[in-house]
Design an enzyme around this catalytic site. Sequence first.
Site, short mmCIF file in Angstrom:
data_model
loop_
_atom_site.label_atom_id
_atom_site.label_comp_id
_atom_site.label_asym_id
_atom_site.label_seq_id
_atom_site.Cartn_x
_atom_site.Cartn_y
_atom_site.Cartn_z
N ASP A 119 0.87 -1.18 0.00
CA ASP A 119 0.00 0.00 0.00
C ASP A 119 0.92 1.24 0.00
O ASP A 119 2.12 1.12 0.26
CB ASP A 119 -0.86 -0.07 1.27
CG ASP A 119 -1.59 1.22 1.56
OD1 ASP A 119 -2.25 1.75 0.65
OD2 ASP A 119 -1.50 1.72 2.71
N ASP A 121 -0.05 5.15 1.08
CA ASP A 121 -0.22 6.10 2.20
C ASP A 121 -0.20 5.37 3.54
O ASP A 121 -0.95 4.41 3.75
CB ASP A 121 -1.54 6.85 2.07
CG ASP A 121 -1.53 7.82 0.91
OD1 ASP A 121 -1.17 8.98 1.11
OD2 ASP A 121 -1.86 7.40 -0.22
MG MG Z 1 -2.79 3.27 3.40
#
Ligand code: MG
Length: 383
Positions: A119, A121
């Site tokens: 992922d 962020d």
């Molecule tokens: Mg995230």
Amino acid sequence: MTKKNVVVPEAVAIAVAAPHGSAPLFPYPPPRASGGGAAGGFGIGRMLLTQLELGGRINAWVESMKASSPTHAKAAATLAAFPSTESSSSWIVKHPSALEVFDEIISQSKGKQIVMFLDYDGTLSPIVDDPDRAFMSDAMRAAVRNVARYFPTAIVSGRCRDKVYDFVRLAELYYAGSHGMDIKGPVKGPRYTKAKAKAVLFQPASEFLPMIDEIYKALLEKTKSIPGAKVENNKFCVSVHYRCVEEQKWVPLAEQVKAVIKEYPKLRITQGRKVLEIRPTIKWDKGKALEFLLESLGFANCNNVLPVYIGDDRTDEDAFKVLRERGQGFGILVSKIPKETNASYSLEEPSEVMDFLHRLVDWKRASLKARSRSVGSIRTSNP
Ligand SMILES: [Mg+2]
């Protein structure tokens, strides 16, 4: 894999996140969605939408917004005040640190190709007030580049694919943007694998593009009176960030978003870390994207693959769940606080993710060196 989840009963969970004296309608952590997959919505998102459909119990939604923001100070403080111990089975126990049990993780990879899913962020970059400034460090970029030298690597993000590419800037990776609704293979040929990687471009929600554009403009207009609200067009979904919105303004923000969304039954709302996400009701999520990428890499029905997914958000749970159901690979949750999750291990923050990536590369280099030494000694003894 041993099941390490210890799940807090719902009644206790409500107490964990509830501001003193209030009675939130949404438990934290949220119950798992019962069937229906992505189309049924994530637990809290579905309930949130139901609440909205029922006619505006906005306060309940706001409680949900507070509870679903893992960095929320009250929730964190409440959790910190009550130690989670094995003897207190009513609390969520933090999953083992992926750094502390690194050797155990590596032992699972014997004879298997590790495939990395990351992922963005909160995993590779810190969560910051301005989502446009969620830059990853050069050191993290170097760590990801090194990982991609040895393992097929994909970035899976809620962001629009172009935007996340602008942050990461590594042409040798796979990118799945808009929660996996926009997937593209490496521009640079991968060097790492015998897998039959093929050119990929997959957009399962392309018919929604005009609608997403329309709702983005409507949300921009509707929310401009709320200081700090930021609407982001992620191509196949729209994000309404409320990290910079004062809590007193969450009710008006919720009302504005509700007013826009009720006109679009083909869209649904999910919640992430200080963000509301509006996306198509199609059965597609980060878990489906993970499966699609494994297939594209030639690992559809292979036993010799070990997918590792690292993420910090509720939307990453779809991918953790897929791995758990496949009985293949594992998820690593990035979180400082214990949470209900389908991941098997945890890392506290992006700096620990970087340490984990370094260790993975160091281990791979050492094992390749050891292998080439042993091949050399066999040649020497059999001239
Ligand atoms: Mg995230």
